[in-house]
Design a protein around this motif. Structure first.
Motif: not given
Ligand code: MV4
Length: 449
Positions: A335-348, A408-419
């Motif tokens: 399992e990977v957790r997809i968060n609405a967070e911007k890398l590299p700082n994981f800011s919400p 997976l497409i989550v368009d419009g926000i940053d997510t942890t997918v690139p991690l």
């Protein structure tokens, strides 16, 4: 069996419980804050009740509002999901006092495991191996020094009211211990209103291995193997898998039986997770979680068991639908957790999701409450989805994960997918050679975070 269950949660876990209810022919009630009127769990449930304003303190954490919602709708039971009131003994007790079933353990078991010193004493008394350390609380620095002299440095100081990594301090020698002890106590007092602390030998390179247990509340219990959740950032899990890549069948059978026997002995009811640090082939108990966990789907995948269905069954007084001998591991799940967070700082990174497209196909499960056009509110946890893949073995699961992440497409926000895309290029991740420090070290090297 219950006719109607209220789900005291939101997001993907609320959908997870509603789906189990639908399959069992049980009516579902969603509760929501004013910020969640457009949320998927409200749309998917049979009925819904607004329980308060955006702030979770006054909505998803309001015991009175949730009990009122039960009385208004005639819900006979409450599933708390994870987080919020899921490990709140007073809530479990209040429901009982109102004649409503809490789908989870007894208030007493929640209370015991919520106090980390009592939890450790209980675990040890039940035959579960624990980390060497103080016998109970450590009242003063002289006692602390005495414990350290016995177990040897480095040591870790933990708050009994803490857990999940909150309120911990490591000391390498007596000098550091003096400072660490006093800071730990005052921080615990501030954070939890309880300054009691305990001391353990500090394990330097452990893996986080947790055993899934399940009790019927009538003296029968089983284990469903382990999950390896060592890839964490700031005590937040990001990648979980089952079975653990380095756990042997003999190790699993042994610690699994110890855990199942322990919870059977206390007539534990429902799902529980016994957390261990695993180092040099040995398991050391750290905490027990008395709830369904975020990462439960990897266990469901490899055992073919619906854990939420079983929670509802035992809460209604039924037996588990399977026994220990029926549980055979099939393949490997991640399992990977997809968060609405911007890398590299994981800011919400809440906001409007212009387009959402879930991956699919063989061996892929996407648990998410997203939909195209949904606005992620800024008030709650940043978890927006969990991608779970299942394969015949670990390499197949890894290949499937890479393929699914590409869909997976989550368009419009940053997510942890690139991690995760980046992690799937790392030899240590591909080989399963990681411990609880690996991810933080990798992030520091990769991003200088
Ligand atoms: C420890 C430890 C080393 N030695 N206890 C962190 C969360 C909480 N559940 C317990 N934690 C730890 N307890 C001893 N005796 C290291 C950690 C720890 C950790 C544990 C699991 C996963 C990630 C972690 C990251 C840092 C520290």
């Amino acid at each position: 069996m219950f006719e109607k269950i209220l789900i005291a949660n939101r997001g993907e876990i609320a959908l997870r419980v509603i789906r189990a209810c639908q399959e069992m022919g049980i009516k579902s009630v969603a509760v929501h804050s004013t910020a969640d009127s457009d949320a998927m769990h409200v749309r998917m449930a049979d009925e819904s009740v607004c329980i308060g304003p955006a702030s979770s303190t006054d909505s998803y954490l309001s015991k009175a509002a949730i009990i009122s919602a039960c009385e208004i709708t005639g819900a006979q039971a409450v599933h708390p999901g994870y987080g919020f009131l899921s490990e709140n003994a007073a809530f479990a007790q209040a429901l009982q006092d109102h004649g409503i079933t809490f789908i989870g353990p007894t208030a007493e078991h929640i209370r015991i495991m919520g106090d980390k010193i009592t939890a450790k004493e209980t675990a040890a008394a039940l035959g579960i191996p624990v980390v060497p350390g103080s016998a109970g609380g450590v009242p003063d620095f002289e006692t602390a020094i005495g414990v350290a002299a016995k177990i040897g440095f480095p040591v870790i100081i933990k708050a009994t009211a803490g857990g999940g990594g909150r309120g911990m301090k490591v000391a390498q020698n007596a000098e550091e211990l003096e400072i660490a002890f006093r800071t730990a106590r005052s921080e615990a007092k501030n954070a939890f209103g309880n300054d009691e602390v305990y001391i353990e030998k500090y394990l330097q390179t452990p893996r986080h291995i947790e055993i899934q247990v399940f009790g019927d509340g009538k003296g029968k219990a089983v284990h469903l193997g382990e999950r390896d959740c060592s890839l964490q950032r700031r005590h937040q899990k990001v990648f979980e898998e089952a079975p653990g890549p380095v756990i042997t069948p003999a190790q699993r059978a042994r610690i699994g039986k110890v855990c199942a026997d322990a919870v059977a002995k206390i007539n534990y009811i429902g799902a529980g997770t016994i957390e261990f640090l695993f180092e040099n082939g040995e398991f050391y108990f750290i905490e027990m979680n008395t709830r369904l966990q975020v990462e439960h789907p990897v266990t469901e995948a490899i055992f073919g068991i619906d854990l939420v269905r079983e929670q509802i069954r035992v809460a209604s007084g039924m037996d588990l639908s399977f026994g220990q001998d029926d549980l055979v591991i099939n393949g490997h799940a991640i399992e990977v957790r997809i968060n609405a967070e911007k890398l590299p700082n994981f800011s919400p990174c809440p906001g409007r999701v212009r387009m959402y497209h879930a991956p699919g196909g063989y061996g892929v499960r996407m648990d998410s409450a997203l939909y195209s056009g949904y606005s992620i509110p800024p008030y709650y946890d940043s978890l927006i989805g969990k991608l779970i893949v299942h394969g015949r073995d670990r390499p197949e699961a890894l290949a499937r994960l890479k393929r699914a992440l590409g869909e997976l497409i989550v368009d419009g926000i940053d997510t942890t997918v690139p991690l995760f895309t980046a992690l799937l290029e790392e030899p240590d991740v591909l080989s399963g050679q990681y411990n609880t420090h690996w991810l933080e070290k990798w992030l520091a090297a990769e991003f200088g975070a």
